[in-house]
Design an enzyme around this catalytic site. Structure first.
Site, PDB file in Angstrom:
ATOM      1  CB  ALA A  17      -0.154   5.172   2.452  1.00  0.00           C
ATOM      2  NE  ARG A  18      -0.055   0.243   6.551  1.00  0.00           N
ATOM      3  CZ  ARG A  18       0.350  -0.827   6.692  1.00  0.00           C
ATOM      4  NH1 ARG A  18      -0.979  -1.835   6.570  1.00  0.00           N
ATOM      5  NH2 ARG A  18       1.235  -1.553   7.106  1.00  0.00           N
ATOM      6  CD  GLU A  51      -4.880  -4.953   1.895  1.00  0.00           C
ATOM      7  OE1 GLU A  51      -4.248  -5.835   2.253  1.00  0.00           O
ATOM      8  OE2 GLU A  51      -4.600  -3.666   1.779  1.00  0.00           O
ATOM      9  CB  ILE A  75       7.555   5.847   0.458  1.00  0.00           C
ATOM     10  CG1 ILE A  75       7.809   4.434   0.964  1.00  0.00           C
ATOM     11  CG2 ILE A  75       6.774   5.714  -0.817  1.00  0.00           C
ATOM     12  CD1 ILE A  75       6.658   3.804   1.400  1.00  0.00           C
ATOM     13  CG  HIS A 127      -1.056  -4.239   0.507  1.00  0.00           C
ATOM     14  ND1 HIS A 127      -1.731  -4.060   1.700  1.00  0.00           N
ATOM     15  CD2 HIS A 127      -0.121  -3.831   1.030  1.00  0.00           C
ATOM     16  CE1 HIS A 127      -1.087  -3.449   2.636  1.00  0.00           C
ATOM     17  NE2 HIS A 127       0.121  -3.253   2.044  1.00  0.00           N
ATOM     18  CG  LEU A 128       0.950  -7.168  -5.351  1.00  0.00           C
ATOM     19  CD1 LEU A 128       1.051  -7.530  -6.799  1.00  0.00           C
ATOM     20  CD2 LEU A 128       2.039  -8.231  -4.618  1.00  0.00           C
ATOM     21  CG  ASP A 182      -0.492  -1.558  -3.690  1.00  0.00           C
ATOM     22  OD1 ASP A 182      -0.593  -2.735  -4.355  1.00  0.00           O
ATOM     23  OD2 ASP A 182       0.209  -1.737  -2.614  1.00  0.00           O
ATOM     24  CG  ASP A 212       4.878  14.853   6.741  1.00  0.00           C
ATOM     25  OD1 ASP A 212       4.706  15.253   7.888  1.00  0.00           O
ATOM     26  OD2 ASP A 212       5.380  13.935   6.364  1.00  0.00           O
TER      27      ASP A 212
END
Length: 348
Positions: free
Chosen positions: A258-259, A288, A180, A307-308, A283, A199
């Protein structure tokens, strides 16, 4: 000819059984006995089921359906230790998502069941959604839309202090450079943004063109927009905390597709309130659905989606195609794409 290979399609209302069956029939020449059940997600939310996460609460149904299946394809069925124990013929689980959190991988491995996932299935969708959130956040699209829809025409929003920002010429920091993140970087370069990446697992030799690798603290202090694309692990949990938010540029923007567990959202609310952050696009969330008293609800400088990021029709078709490739490899006795438990002693 031998007996048909029994396959249970445990699809849902996103990765549908008709899509799975179509892709299997295209990819596999062997005789298959396809059986199917439709799980309630997303019409009913997922949750924790016994010892697995993000699954539909259909453990008893799976106990009934898996008694003689050799292969199961699903993204939401709970493959718990109890379910696996009741499936003596099972040899392959294909989880049509990026991580098999709904599968007890340890129990599957002990029973000789190979577990495969479909990484990258939603990379295009999630990357495009991240860019969408960036644009909507830096230009404050939702409150402006709501204003026009309410019959207003606010020419005062053209005032310098009320204007949004551009991605062109901005420095955008990406935390995580998987499938991603790489696609996001490529799109951003088309906007003429400067892209920097943090990263620890990236080989500098594999960086996309015109993308620079740096450490996290340098990235946070150098970026006009920070976008998260890292996995949630014990090491990355709450990585964007109050201290790290303080190192971000005053007036910068934060985007998370991401999270939710990567970010301390209480600290984000404070950073928005005192003006250190100019806007936030989210998102994903720690809980949730969101509780009504969640601190970032109601702010016109926050853009929220439920979360879409991965929710496109192409994602569903891509997941089914990748799953079919796994089944074809399994039936051919070949190396399994997306194999999670590489130490499993599976047999066709």
């Amino acid at each position: 000819m031998g007996e048909p290979r029994r396959v249970l399609l445990a699809g849902d209302h996103f990765v549908r059984n008709d899509i799975l069956a179509d892709r299997l029939n295209r990819a596999v020449s062997a005789d298959l006995d396809l059986r199917s059940i439709t799980l309630p997600w997303p019409l009913e939310p997922f949750g924790r089921v016994s010892e697995v996460d993000e699954a539909s609460d259909v453990e008893d149904t799976m106990l009934e359906q898996l008694t003689d299946a050799e292969i199961v394809i699903t993204q939401m069925a709970p493959l718990t230790e109890r379910v696996l124990a009741a499936a003596p013929a099972l040899r392959l689980v294909v989880c049509t998502r990026g991580g098999p959190v709904n599968v007890n991988v340890e129990a599957a491995t002990a029973r000789g069941v190979a577990v495969c996932n479909t990484p990258g299935r939603n990379a295009v969708a999630a990357a495009e959604h991240a860019i969408t959130l960036m644009l909507a956040t830096v230009r404050a699209i939702p409150p402006v839309h709501n204003s026009v829809a309410a019959g207003e025409w606010r020419s005062d929003l053209y005032a310098y202090d009320a204007c949004g920002a551009e991605l062109g010429g901005a420095t955008v920091g990406l935390i995580g450079l998987g499938a991603i993140g790489r696609r996001v970087a490529r799109i951003l370069r088309a906007f003429d943004a400067t892209v920097i990446v943090s990263d620890p697992f990236v080989d500098p030799a594999t960086l996309p063109p015109d993308v620079r690798l740096t450490d996290l603290d340098t990235l946070l202090g150098s970026s006009d927009v920070v976008s998260l694309h890292a996995r949630l692990t014990p090491d990355t949990a709450n990585m964007i905390d109050r201290a790290r938010l303080a190192t971000m540029r005053p007036g910068s923007y934060l985007v998370n597709t991401a999270r939710g567990g990567l970010v301390d959202y209480t600290a984000v609310a404070d950073a928005l309130r005192d003006g250190h952050l100019a806007g936030v696009g989210l998102d994903v969330f720690p809980v949730e659905p969101l509780p009504q008293d969640w601190p970032l609800l109601g702010s016109d400088r926050v853009v929220l989606t439920p979360h879409l990021a991965g929710a496109t029709r192409q994602t569903a078709h891509r997941a089914a195609e990748l799953a079919a490739e796994v089944v074809a490899a399994y039936l051919a006795g070949s190396e399994l794409p997306g194999l999670v438990n590489s130490d499993v002693a599976w047999r066709t």
